[in-house]
Structure formats: C-alpha cells, structure tokens
Write a protein that holds these residues in place. Structure first.
Motif, PDB file in Angstrom:
ATOM      1  N   GLU A 133      -0.455   2.104   3.522  1.00  0.00           N
ATOM      2  CA  GLU A 133      -0.074   1.535   2.225  1.00  0.00           C
ATOM      3  C   GLU A 133       0.833   2.486   1.447  1.00  0.00           C
ATOM      4  N   VAL A 134       0.539   3.780   1.510  1.00  0.00           N
ATOM      5  CA  VAL A 134       1.360   4.787   0.824  1.00  0.00           C
ATOM      6  C   VAL A 134       2.755   4.821   1.443  1.00  0.00           C
ATOM      7  N   GLU A 135       2.822   4.800   2.776  1.00  0.00           N
ATOM      8  CA  GLU A 135       4.118   4.812   3.447  1.00  0.00           C
ATOM      9  C   GLU A 135       4.911   3.542   3.126  1.00  0.00           C
ATOM     10  N   ALA A 136       4.247   2.400   3.145  1.00  0.00           N
ATOM     11  CA  ALA A 136       4.920   1.137   2.843  1.00  0.00           C
ATOM     12  C   ALA A 136       5.529   1.161   1.441  1.00  0.00           C
ATOM     13  N   LYS A 137       4.786   1.652   0.478  1.00  0.00           N
ATOM     14  CA  LYS A 137       5.280   1.720  -0.903  1.00  0.00           C
ATOM     15  C   LYS A 137       6.504   2.625  -0.993  1.00  0.00           C
ATOM     16  N   ALA A 138       6.460   3.786  -0.341  1.00  0.00           N
ATOM     17  CA  ALA A 138       7.588   4.722  -0.364  1.00  0.00           C
ATOM     18  C   ALA A 138       8.836   4.098   0.269  1.00  0.00           C
ATOM     19  N   ILE A 139       8.655   3.408   1.376  1.00  0.00           N
ATOM     20  CA  ILE A 139       9.790   2.771   2.054  1.00  0.00           C
ATOM     21  C   ILE A 139      10.370   1.653   1.196  1.00  0.00           C
ATOM     22  N   ILE A 155      22.696  -2.077  12.138  1.00  0.00           N
ATOM     23  CA  ILE A 155      21.414  -2.565  11.616  1.00  0.00           C
ATOM     24  C   ILE A 155      20.322  -1.516  11.799  1.00  0.00           C
ATOM     25  N   ILE A 156      19.484  -1.384  10.788  1.00  0.00           N
ATOM     26  CA  ILE A 156      18.228  -0.638  10.898  1.00  0.00           C
ATOM     27  C   ILE A 156      17.112  -1.635  10.663  1.00  0.00           C
ATOM     28  N   THR A 157      16.128  -1.652  11.564  1.00  0.00           N
ATOM     29  CA  THR A 157      14.942  -2.481  11.355  1.00  0.00           C
ATOM     30  C   THR A 157      13.733  -1.571  11.205  1.00  0.00           C
ATOM     31  N   ILE A 158      12.831  -1.977  10.311  1.00  0.00           N
ATOM     32  CA  ILE A 158      11.619  -1.197  10.066  1.00  0.00           C
ATOM     33  C   ILE A 158      10.429  -2.160  10.082  1.00  0.00           C
ATOM     34  N   ALA A 159       9.608  -2.077  11.129  1.00  0.00           N
ATOM     35  CA  ALA A 159       8.352  -2.832  11.166  1.00  0.00           C
ATOM     36  C   ALA A 159       7.322  -1.973  10.439  1.00  0.00           C
ATOM     37  N   VAL A 160       6.867  -2.465   9.287  1.00  0.00           N
ATOM     38  CA  VAL A 160       5.989  -1.699   8.401  1.00  0.00           C
ATOM     39  C   VAL A 160       4.563  -2.223   8.529  1.00  0.00           C
ATOM     40  N   TYR A 161       3.630  -1.306   8.699  1.00  0.00           N
ATOM     41  CA  TYR A 161       2.207  -1.635   8.799  1.00  0.00           C
ATOM     42  C   TYR A 161       1.478  -0.934   7.658  1.00  0.00           C
ATOM     43  N   SER A 162       0.825  -1.703   6.810  1.00  0.00           N
ATOM     44  CA  SER A 162       0.141  -1.102   5.667  1.00  0.00           C
ATOM     45  C   SER A 162      -1.376  -1.142   5.791  1.00  0.00           C
ATOM     46  N   GLY A 163      -1.900  -1.712   6.869  1.00  0.00           N
ATOM     47  CA  GLY A 163      -3.333  -1.928   6.991  1.00  0.00           C
ATOM     48  C   GLY A 163      -4.151  -0.770   7.535  1.00  0.00           C
ATOM     49  N   HIS A 164      -3.538   0.344   7.873  1.00  0.00           N
ATOM     50  CA  HIS A 164      -4.278   1.507   8.387  1.00  0.00           C
ATOM     51  C   HIS A 164      -4.276   2.609   7.332  1.00  0.00           C
ATOM     52  N   ASP A 165      -5.125   3.613   7.523  1.00  0.00           N
ATOM     53  CA  ASP A 165      -5.168   4.744   6.595  1.00  0.00           C
ATOM     54  C   ASP A 165      -3.784   5.370   6.488  1.00  0.00           C
ATOM     55  N   ASN A 201       9.173   1.328  14.300  1.00  0.00           N
ATOM     56  CA  ASN A 201       7.938   0.557  14.399  1.00  0.00           C
ATOM     57  C   ASN A 201       6.836   1.520  13.953  1.00  0.00           C
ATOM     58  N   LEU A 202       6.511   1.466  12.678  1.00  0.00           N
ATOM     59  CA  LEU A 202       5.686   2.493  12.050  1.00  0.00           C
ATOM     60  C   LEU A 202       4.203   2.345  12.350  1.00  0.00           C
ATOM     61  N   GLY A 203       3.433   3.338  11.918  1.00  0.00           N
ATOM     62  CA  GLY A 203       1.982   3.323  12.109  1.00  0.00           C
ATOM     63  C   GLY A 203       1.545   4.372  13.099  1.00  0.00           C
ATOM     64  N   LYS A 251       8.215 -11.021   4.980  1.00  0.00           N
ATOM     65  CA  LYS A 251       6.768 -10.775   5.035  1.00  0.00           C
ATOM     66  C   LYS A 251       5.987 -12.054   4.834  1.00  0.00           C
ATOM     67  N   PHE A 252       4.757 -12.034   5.306  1.00  0.00           N
ATOM     68  CA  PHE A 252       3.837 -13.124   5.060  1.00  0.00           C
ATOM     69  C   PHE A 252       3.431 -13.097   3.595  1.00  0.00           C
ATOM     70  N   THR A 253       3.395 -14.228   2.965  1.00  0.00           N
ATOM     71  CA  THR A 253       2.961 -14.273   1.565  1.00  0.00           C
ATOM     72  C   THR A 253       1.471 -14.598   1.449  1.00  0.00           C
ATOM     73  N   ASN A 254       0.848 -14.938   2.553  1.00  0.00           N
ATOM     74  CA  ASN A 254      -0.577 -15.283   2.510  1.00  0.00           C
ATOM     75  C   ASN A 254      -1.463 -14.323   3.312  1.00  0.00           C
ATOM     76  N   ARG A 255      -0.918 -13.142   3.647  1.00  0.00           N
ATOM     77  CA  ARG A 255      -1.704 -12.128   4.363  1.00  0.00           C
ATOM     78  C   ARG A 255      -1.373 -10.766   3.760  1.00  0.00           C
ATOM     79  N   ASN A 256      -2.331 -10.136   3.140  1.00  0.00           N
ATOM     80  CA  ASN A 256      -2.087  -8.903   2.397  1.00  0.00           C
ATOM     81  C   ASN A 256      -1.678  -7.705   3.250  1.00  0.00           C
ATOM     82  N   THR A 257      -2.295  -7.512   4.393  1.00  0.00           N
ATOM     83  CA  THR A 257      -2.007  -6.309   5.184  1.00  0.00           C
ATOM     84  C   THR A 257      -1.275  -6.609   6.491  1.00  0.00           C
ATOM     85  N   ALA A 258      -0.699  -7.778   6.612  1.00  0.00           N
ATOM     86  CA  ALA A 258       0.045  -8.105   7.833  1.00  0.00           C
ATOM     87  C   ALA A 258       1.307  -7.247   7.921  1.00  0.00           C
ATOM     88  N   PRO A 259       1.721  -6.889   9.130  1.00  0.00           N
ATOM     89  CA  PRO A 259       2.980  -6.159   9.277  1.00  0.00           C
ATOM     90  C   PRO A 259       4.130  -6.980   8.689  1.00  0.00           C
TER      91      PRO A 259
END
Length: 192
Positions: free
Chosen positions: A145-151, A132-142, A98-100, A169-177
């Motif tokens: 976005e860089v971490e999300a792209k790398a993952i 199973i590996i699950t990764i909750a990715v958050y791109s909305g904090h400083d 659960n990143l961030g 992922k949500f297709t209508n929310r840019n920075t949603a987890p």
C-alpha cells in the motif's frame, strides 16, 4: 462472445506489444518467474531484453530456461531495478514492472517505494519517444500500500506535455492489482 481479460499483467503485455518492433530493446525491471521476459522475447526476435532481479533464485531459474531454449538475447542482471542506468545506456522502447514479491519465493523480499521510484525515473530517461512503461501494482501485501501510494503520487506529477499516463483498476475490489501505463510523447525527447 467477446471476453475481456481483466488481469493487470496481461493488459500490460497487450499494451507493450502494440509499440514493439522485433529489433527494439526492452527492460523487464522485475524478472520474478520470467513471464514478462518470455513475452518480450516473443516480440523481440532481433532485439535485446534486459531482465533485473535482486534474487539470485530468479536469475538462476531463468538462466536454466535460456540454456534449455538456446536463448542468447536476454541479459540477466542480478541487481535491483534502481540500478538500471548502471547497466543500460542505450534507449529502449518498453519497460515492464511487476511489483510485489517473487511468487513462490520469500514474501518478505518485496519491491520498495524508494527503489521503484528511482527505477521509474531512470526508465523515463532511457525510454524512446513513443515508448511505454507498464507498472503492475500490488497493494495487498505488507508494504504494498505504501509503494502504491508513492507510485501514484510520482506518476500524477509527470509533465503531461512529456508523458501520457493512465491507471486501469477495478473499482469494486480494494486490494486487486492494477495497471499504470506511461507513454513518452512522440514529440518529446530528453536526449536531444
């Protein structure tokens, strides 16, 4: 009426729950406030949960919870998740990320691409077939976005003969987890 719960962390728990047996072992790679560790404990009555966090505050808070609830099958590790293999040598059925940053903690202390990719690489080796590996990715904090792209790039390069992957992922929310799920295929085992 049926309602879908559209929260990455809840979806991760639902997916992980489907593969766990009560005597399995699992890793919470990012303890934080302990929600995933509590979830794993509820499923692993006779198993083990390894929980990592670099912040002593998170470890201390969960240690109090363990003492109050007389929990003994959680191994708290005050270290970064990139050091998973330093502490764990046995195979596990699930790994949850659960990143961030720690909610309510210092928002400048965040997960980083290089340490997360190292942790994912090592987690794949420790994962049992069918795990199973699950990764909750958050791109909305400083830095998010860089971490999300790398993952996303890392997961996109995994061998499909060895791993099945999906992104929710949500297709209508840019920075949603959003949630990434990696399953080690049953017919593949690096340990053999």
């Amino acid at each position: 009426m049926y309602r879908v719960i559209l929260k990455a962390t809840k979806m991760a728990q639902n997916i992980v729950e489907s593969v766990l047996k009560e005597d399995d072992s699992a890793i919470d790679a990012t303890l934080g406030n302990g929600n995933d560790t509590v979830f794993l404990l509820s499923r692993l009555k006779n198993g083990k949960v390894y929980a990592f966090d670099i912040q002593k505050q998170a470890i201390d808070n969960f240690k109090k919870y363990m003492d109050e609830n007389k929990i003994s099958n959680v191994y708290l590790i005050n270290d970064g998740h990139e050091n998973i293999k330093k502490y764990i040598t046995s195979r596990v059925k699930a790994v949850m990320f659960n990143l961030g940053y720690l909610p309510g903690g210092d928002e400048k202390i965040i997960t980083k691409p290089e340490t997360t990719i190292k942790a994912l690489t090592d987690s794949l080796e420790l994962l049992k077939p069918g795990g199973i590996i699950t990764i909750a990715v958050y791109s909305g904090h400083d830095g998010g976005e860089v971490e999300a792209k790398a993952i996303d790039e890392f997961v996109g390069k995994l061998n499909p003969k060895k791993y099945s992957t999906m992104t929710i992922k949500f297709t209508n929310r840019n920075t949603a987890p959003y949630l990434i799920v990696i399953e080690k295929n049953d017919n593949f085992d690096e340990g053999k």
